[in-house]
Design a protein around this motif. Structure first.
Motif, PDB file in Angstrom:
ATOM      1  N   LYS A  62      -2.696   0.753 -10.607  1.00  0.00           N
ATOM      2  CA  LYS A  62      -3.170   1.595 -11.905  1.00  0.00           C
ATOM      3  C   LYS A  62      -2.139   2.672 -12.228  1.00  0.00           C
ATOM      4  CE  LYS A  62      -6.308   0.575 -13.978  1.00  0.00           C
ATOM      5  NZ  LYS A  62      -6.326  -0.072 -15.167  1.00  0.00           N
ATOM      6  N   GLU A  63      -2.042   3.461 -10.987  1.00  0.00           N
ATOM      7  CA  GLU A  63      -1.142   4.691 -11.209  1.00  0.00           C
ATOM      8  C   GLU A  63       0.180   4.598 -11.808  1.00  0.00           C
ATOM      9  OE1 GLU A  63      -1.513   6.909  -7.607  1.00  0.00           O
ATOM     10  OE2 GLU A  63      -3.534   7.845  -8.137  1.00  0.00           O
ATOM     11  N   LEU A  64       0.705   3.200 -11.295  1.00  0.00           N
ATOM     12  CA  LEU A  64       2.214   3.057 -11.859  1.00  0.00           C
ATOM     13  C   LEU A  64       1.906   2.606 -13.217  1.00  0.00           C
ATOM     14  CD1 LEU A  64       3.523   1.365  -8.737  1.00  0.00           C
ATOM     15  CD2 LEU A  64       4.311   3.555  -9.570  1.00  0.00           C
ATOM     16  N   GLY A  65       0.894   2.372 -13.940  1.00  0.00           N
ATOM     17  CA  GLY A  65       0.980   1.974 -15.300  1.00  0.00           C
ATOM     18  C   GLY A  65       0.926   0.538 -15.379  1.00  0.00           C
ATOM     19  N   ILE A  76      -5.483   0.893  -6.535  1.00  0.00           N
ATOM     20  CA  ILE A  76      -5.062   2.391  -7.126  1.00  0.00           C
ATOM     21  C   ILE A  76      -3.567   2.774  -7.377  1.00  0.00           C
ATOM     22  CG2 ILE A  76      -4.687   4.825  -6.411  1.00  0.00           C
ATOM     23  CD1 ILE A  76      -7.447   4.028  -4.585  1.00  0.00           C
ATOM     24  N   LEU A  77      -2.634   2.079  -6.498  1.00  0.00           N
ATOM     25  CA  LEU A  77      -1.127   2.136  -7.036  1.00  0.00           C
ATOM     26  C   LEU A  77      -0.637   1.429  -7.874  1.00  0.00           C
ATOM     27  CD1 LEU A  77       0.365   2.219  -3.248  1.00  0.00           C
ATOM     28  CD2 LEU A  77      -0.083   3.884  -4.669  1.00  0.00           C
ATOM     29  N   GLU A 102       3.470   3.453  -2.115  1.00  0.00           N
ATOM     30  CA  GLU A 102       4.009   3.566  -3.590  1.00  0.00           C
ATOM     31  C   GLU A 102       5.276   3.294  -3.586  1.00  0.00           C
ATOM     32  OE1 GLU A 102       3.712   7.018  -7.072  1.00  0.00           O
ATOM     33  OE2 GLU A 102       2.967   7.296  -5.165  1.00  0.00           O
ATOM     34  N   ARG A 104       7.202   0.772  -6.443  1.00  0.00           N
ATOM     35  CA  ARG A 104       8.281   1.497  -7.245  1.00  0.00           C
ATOM     36  C   ARG A 104       9.672   0.718  -7.251  1.00  0.00           C
ATOM     37  NH1 ARG A 104       7.263   6.025 -10.048  1.00  0.00           N
ATOM     38  NH2 ARG A 104       5.438   7.219  -9.204  1.00  0.00           N
ATOM     39  N   THR A 139       0.824  -1.331   0.030  1.00  0.00           N
ATOM     40  CA  THR A 139       0.017   0.067   0.087  1.00  0.00           C
ATOM     41  C   THR A 139       0.765   1.508  -0.011  1.00  0.00           C
ATOM     42  OG1 THR A 139      -0.189  -0.096   2.379  1.00  0.00           O
ATOM     43  CG2 THR A 139      -1.947  -1.109   1.316  1.00  0.00           C
ATOM     44  N   ARG A 167       5.921  -1.576 -12.097  1.00  0.00           N
ATOM     45  CA  ARG A 167       5.469  -1.006 -13.439  1.00  0.00           C
ATOM     46  C   ARG A 167       5.729  -1.912 -14.642  1.00  0.00           C
ATOM     47  NH1 ARG A 167       7.628   4.866 -14.508  1.00  0.00           N
ATOM     48  NH2 ARG A 167       6.934   5.004 -12.281  1.00  0.00           N
ATOM     49  N   LEU A 175     -12.463   2.272  -9.779  1.00  0.00           N
ATOM     50  CA  LEU A 175     -11.016   2.643  -9.738  1.00  0.00           C
ATOM     51  C   LEU A 175     -10.409   2.361 -10.977  1.00  0.00           C
ATOM     52  CD1 LEU A 175     -10.118   1.497  -6.066  1.00  0.00           C
ATOM     53  CD2 LEU A 175     -10.486   4.118  -6.977  1.00  0.00           C
TER      54      LEU A 175
END
Length: 220
Positions: free
Chosen positions: A90-93, A87-88, A57, A61, A55, A66, A113
């Motif tokens: 998805k945001e990381l691609g 969420i993370l 980020e 990473r 949870t 990613r 989301l």
């Protein structure tokens, strides 16, 4: 076949089961969990394992999340952690994110989301078992959407010796027999002249209503 890379967040029964099978199928799997004991248990099974909090980020990473083809959020007992991890990812691609949901509300939140696929293991298994219990000929039942289903049906004595043309499930009920699993092998896209025998298993696709009507018509 190109090796696919998966990152699994949560190594409980669901996550570890998926991870083991993905490795057996020849894929690369990174397992992430906060529980050191779970991670240690799977360290010799999965390609890589990490004791970490997914949870955060920076954690995702640092493990290169990613770069993975698919992220699987298998956390079930902590809905907040499940949502944050999704969420993370998805945001990381991450190209595709799949997540386990423990309730309809949890699932709706994940869908909003942008999670690519939401899985309800307990609910789906319950539905499959219920259908199997009330239909002696039904071996498996998988919903591929809210409307369509694939079912594996054992050929009953009432259909033994009949051709697909005689049975005519498409004409009578709207569903289609897309394969017949015979003792000697599988027939894909069978034709109207193929004859059913008692040990055959039919793979049928159609709407839920069509499948149910066909099941009722051949129920012993």
């Amino acid at each position: 076949m190109k090796m696919t890379q998966f990152v699994i967040v949560g190594l409980g029964r669901f996550g570890s089961s998926i991870g083991r099978e993905l490795v057996l199928l020849g894929n690369e799997v990174l397992g992430v969990d906060r529980d050191e004991e779970k991670v240690q248990e799977l360290s010799s099974v999965l390609t890589h394992t990490v004791v970490a909090d997914a949870t955060e980020e920076e954690v995702l990473r640092s493990v290169g999340a990613r770069n993975f083809d698919c992220g699987i959020v298998a956390i079930g007992d902590d809905i907040q952690a499940s949502i944050l991890a999704a969420i993370l990812l998805k945001e990381l691609g991450v190209k595709k994110v799949v997540a386990k949901a423990v309730s309809e509300l949890h699932g709706r939140v994940l869908e909003r989301l942008g999670v690519d696929r939401v899985i309800y293991p307990e609910r789906d298994m319950g539905v499959r078992l219920a259908h199997q219990l009330v239909s002696p000929n039904l071996l498996d039942y998988i919903e591929i959407s809210k409307k369509y289903t694939i079912a594996e049906m054992e050929v009953p004595s009432c259909l033994t010796g009949k051709s697909l043309a005689n049975v005519n499930p498409r004409g009578r009920y709207g569903c289609s027999v897309v394969a017949i699993n015979k003792p000697k092998g599988m027939i894909i896209a069978p034709n109207a002249d193929d004859v059913l025998t008692e040990k055959d298993v039919m793979v049928v696709i159609g709407t839920n209503e069509q499948i149910e009507q066909f099941q009722n018509s051949i129920r012993r």
